[in-house]
Design an enzyme around this catalytic site. Structure first.
Site, PDB file in Angstrom:
ATOM      1  N   TYR A  94       0.845  -1.212   0.000  1.00  0.00           N
ATOM      2  CA  TYR A  94       0.000   0.000   0.000  1.00  0.00           C
ATOM      3  C   TYR A  94       0.873   1.253   0.000  1.00  0.00           C
ATOM      4  O   TYR A  94       0.713   2.149  -0.839  1.00  0.00           O
ATOM      5  CB  TYR A  94      -0.937   0.011   1.215  1.00  0.00           C
ATOM      6  CG  TYR A  94      -1.496   1.388   1.497  1.00  0.00           C
ATOM      7  CD1 TYR A  94      -2.479   1.938   0.669  1.00  0.00           C
ATOM      8  CD2 TYR A  94      -1.010   2.173   2.557  1.00  0.00           C
ATOM      9  CE1 TYR A  94      -2.971   3.230   0.902  1.00  0.00           C
ATOM     10  CE2 TYR A  94      -1.500   3.451   2.794  1.00  0.00           C
ATOM     11  CZ  TYR A  94      -2.479   3.975   1.970  1.00  0.00           C
ATOM     12  OH  TYR A  94      -2.950   5.252   2.191  1.00  0.00           O
TER      13      TYR A  94
HETATM   14  N1  NAD Z   1      -7.530   7.109   6.080  1.00  0.00           N
HETATM   15  C1  NAD Z   1      -6.217   7.176   6.312  1.00  0.00           C
HETATM   16  O1  NAD Z   1      -5.762   6.816   7.387  1.00  0.00           O
HETATM   17  C2  NAD Z   1      -5.289   7.726   5.248  1.00  0.00           C
HETATM   18  C3  NAD Z   1      -3.982   8.073   5.624  1.00  0.00           C
HETATM   19  C4  NAD Z   1      -3.114   8.546   4.644  1.00  0.00           C
HETATM   20  C5  NAD Z   1      -3.550   8.679   3.335  1.00  0.00           C
HETATM   21  N2  NAD Z   1      -4.821   8.325   2.997  1.00  0.00           N
HETATM   22  C6  NAD Z   1      -5.244   8.442   1.589  1.00  0.00           C
HETATM   23  O2  NAD Z   1      -6.372   9.281   1.509  1.00  0.00           O
HETATM   24  C7  NAD Z   1      -7.201   8.858   0.436  1.00  0.00           C
HETATM   25  C8  NAD Z   1      -8.626   8.699   0.918  1.00  0.00           C
HETATM   26  O3  NAD Z   1      -8.658   7.737   1.948  1.00  0.00           O
HETATM   27  P1  NAD Z   1      -9.966   7.447   2.821  1.00  0.00           P
HETATM   28  O4  NAD Z   1      -9.525   7.180   4.203  1.00  0.00           O
HETATM   29  O5  NAD Z   1     -10.968   8.493   2.575  1.00  0.00           O
HETATM   30  O6  NAD Z   1     -10.423   6.043   2.199  1.00  0.00           O
HETATM   31  P2  NAD Z   1     -11.844   5.621   1.625  1.00  0.00           P
HETATM   32  O7  NAD Z   1     -11.753   4.180   1.295  1.00  0.00           O
HETATM   33  O8  NAD Z   1     -12.908   6.071   2.553  1.00  0.00           O
HETATM   34  O9  NAD Z   1     -11.944   6.497   0.295  1.00  0.00           O
HETATM   35  C9  NAD Z   1     -11.427   6.128  -0.948  1.00  0.00           C
HETATM   36  C10 NAD Z   1     -12.518   6.386  -1.966  1.00  0.00           C
HETATM   37  O10 NAD Z   1     -12.030   6.134  -3.276  1.00  0.00           O
HETATM   38  C11 NAD Z   1     -13.006   5.396  -3.992  1.00  0.00           C
HETATM   39  N3  NAD Z   1     -12.291   4.679  -5.042  1.00  0.00           N
HETATM   40  C12 NAD Z   1     -11.310   3.742  -4.897  1.00  0.00           C
HETATM   41  N4  NAD Z   1     -10.854   3.350  -6.104  1.00  0.00           N
HETATM   42  C13 NAD Z   1     -11.550   4.071  -7.032  1.00  0.00           C
HETATM   43  C14 NAD Z   1     -11.514   4.115  -8.447  1.00  0.00           C
HETATM   44  N5  NAD Z   1     -10.683   3.337  -9.158  1.00  0.00           N
HETATM   45  N6  NAD Z   1     -12.349   4.968  -9.085  1.00  0.00           N
HETATM   46  C15 NAD Z   1     -13.219   5.746  -8.382  1.00  0.00           C
HETATM   47  N7  NAD Z   1     -13.286   5.740  -7.036  1.00  0.00           N
HETATM   48  C16 NAD Z   1     -12.447   4.910  -6.361  1.00  0.00           C
HETATM   49  C17 NAD Z   1     -13.670   4.518  -2.951  1.00  0.00           C
HETATM   50  O11 NAD Z   1     -14.960   4.053  -3.331  1.00  0.00           O
HETATM   51  C18 NAD Z   1     -13.727   5.469  -1.757  1.00  0.00           C
HETATM   52  O12 NAD Z   1     -14.900   6.253  -1.769  1.00  0.00           O
HETATM   53  C19 NAD Z   1      -6.577   7.569  -0.107  1.00  0.00           C
HETATM   54  O13 NAD Z   1      -5.803   7.882  -1.250  1.00  0.00           O
HETATM   55  C20 NAD Z   1      -5.686   7.119   1.016  1.00  0.00           C
HETATM   56  O14 NAD Z   1      -4.596   6.361   0.555  1.00  0.00           O
HETATM   57  C21 NAD Z   1      -5.709   7.859   3.925  1.00  0.00           C
END
Ligand code: NAD
Length: 344
Positions: free
Chosen positions: A150
């Site tokens: 990841y």
């Molecule tokens: N939550 C954390 O702890 C965290 C920490 C660091 C970075 N991030 C990054 O922040 C971003 C958002 O994370 P989050 O916590 O909101 O996760 P989340 O799973 O709630 O949100 C991700 C969203 O992307 C959508 N998605 C995934 N693949 C897709 C695609 N191919 N086309 C269209 N939509 C797609 C999913 O349906 C979901 O709504 C991610 O890139 C994640 O790597 C999150």
């Protein structure tokens, strides 16, 4: 389509805008008078988080769909790319799926953006790519040492976007998030998952289930032996994106084409300190037991915040107790908001 600096923050495409962080950013945009356009395939995102918002259901790699989004919204000034799969153990079990979802689809997406004349990209990256120094702090120049597929997809994406930016009009700002907690203070959205695996989620579950909280790992080189994190309220993360949109063009005026900024509070909180803060917020004497480290766990780190402050004029404002309070408020309404029964 060309947008001027004045237009950039009028309308913004949020890929992954039905997820936890993307939907919170969308709320912050709406509150600030910026129109969000959401693109999400709902793999983990929730339709309930798109209610009343401009929403395209589908994949970031779907070129015809992205073309339609831009044809119908030629005034989109920038893209915030939060669409990804984010579960670390799943990425170990299914690396192919993770590289396909996070890297290959992001590559396609950027091609679609450039074809549509959109060249301002804010990318959701992660602090999990760093190797912390002995003092457990990091800044944007700290060495990278991602330990999971990841985290490596984030490093690969950042490098791939930087290469593309160097040879095209694309400009990329990677925002490296630390550990998001809390929920929209107005409770429009929050964590979709009923049983989150991060420490605060585990604390809330232990409290709800009336079982002791497990402090996993008590032999780390921290002030009290438990792991350390930089817990940032998700609303502060969202407002950092507003600041990023406002500052975007200025970041690249000197010829830079891709850059990164850490988003954290600058405060390290150990698991034992998190437990103490939770007890303080709830007034309940939650029990705790010490347990060994879980496979893949790391000591953790917190960020130095100078660059975010200097370049974005932004600092996190909410406290850890605010984050705990909002996470609890959200936990109380989550099932009802998502139309689930309370057992999740
Ligand atoms: N939550 C954390 O702890 C965290 C920490 C660091 C970075 N991030 C990054 O922040 C971003 C958002 O994370 P989050 O916590 O909101 O996760 P989340 O799973 O709630 O949100 C991700 C969203 O992307 C959508 N998605 C995934 N693949 C897709 C695609 N191919 N086309 C269209 N939509 C797609 C999913 O349906 C979901 O709504 C991610 O890139 C994640 O790597 C999150």
């Amino acid at each position: 389509m060309r947008t001027t600096e004045r237009d950039i923050a009028v309308k913004v495409l949020i890929a992954g805008g039905a997820g936890f962080i993307g939907s919170t950013i969308a709320s912050a945009c709406l509150d600030a008078g910026i129109a969000p356009v959401l693109l999400d395939n709902l793999t983990t995102g929730r339709r309930e988080f798109t209610t009343g918002r401009t929403f395209y259901e589908g994949d970031i790699a779907d070129g015809a769909l992205v073309d339609r989004v831009f044809a119908e919204h030629p005034d989109i000034g920038a893209v915030i790319h939060c669409a990804a799969l984010i579960v670390v153990p799943d990425s170990v079990a299914d690396p192919l799926g993770y590289y396909r979802a996070n890297v290959a689809k992001s590559l396609d997406f950027v091609g679609h953006l450039l074809r549509n004349g959109c060249h301002r990209l804010v990318f959701s990256s992660s602090a999990s790519i760093y190797r912390a120094g002995d003092d457990l702090t990091v800044d944007e120049d700290s060495p990278l040492a991602p330990v999971s597929p990841y985290a490596r997809t984030k490093v690969v994406c950042e490098g791939m976007f930087a290469d593309i930016a160097a040879g095209t009009r694309l400009r990329v700002l990677s925002l490296r998030y630390f550990n998001p907690v809390g929920a929209d203070p107005r409770l429009r959205t929050g964590l979709q998952l009923p049983r989150p695996s991060h420490a605060l989620g585990q604390l809330i579950l232990a409290d709800q289930d009336g079982v002791p909280f497990r402090i996993t790992g008590t032999d780390y080189p921290t002030r009290d032996g438990s792991g350390i994190r930089d817990y940032i309220h998700v609303w502060d993360l969202a407002t950092a994106h507003l600041a990023a949109l406002r500052s975007f063009d200025g970041l690249f005026r000197d010829g830079t084409t891709a850059t990164a900024i850490n988003l954290g509070t600058g405060r390290g909180t150990t698991v034992r300190e998190l437990l103490a803060a939770y007890r303080e917020v709830t007034g309940r004497p939650i029990g705790a037991v010490e347990a060994p480290r879980r496979p893949g766990d790391v000591v953790g780190a917190y960020t130095r915040t100078d660059r975010a402050h200097q370049l974005l004029g932004w600092r996190a404002e909410f406290s850890l107790t605010d984050g705990i309070g909002h996470a609890l408020d959200w936990a109380a309404v989550r099932a009802r908001t998502l139309g689930e029964d309370d057992r999740g």
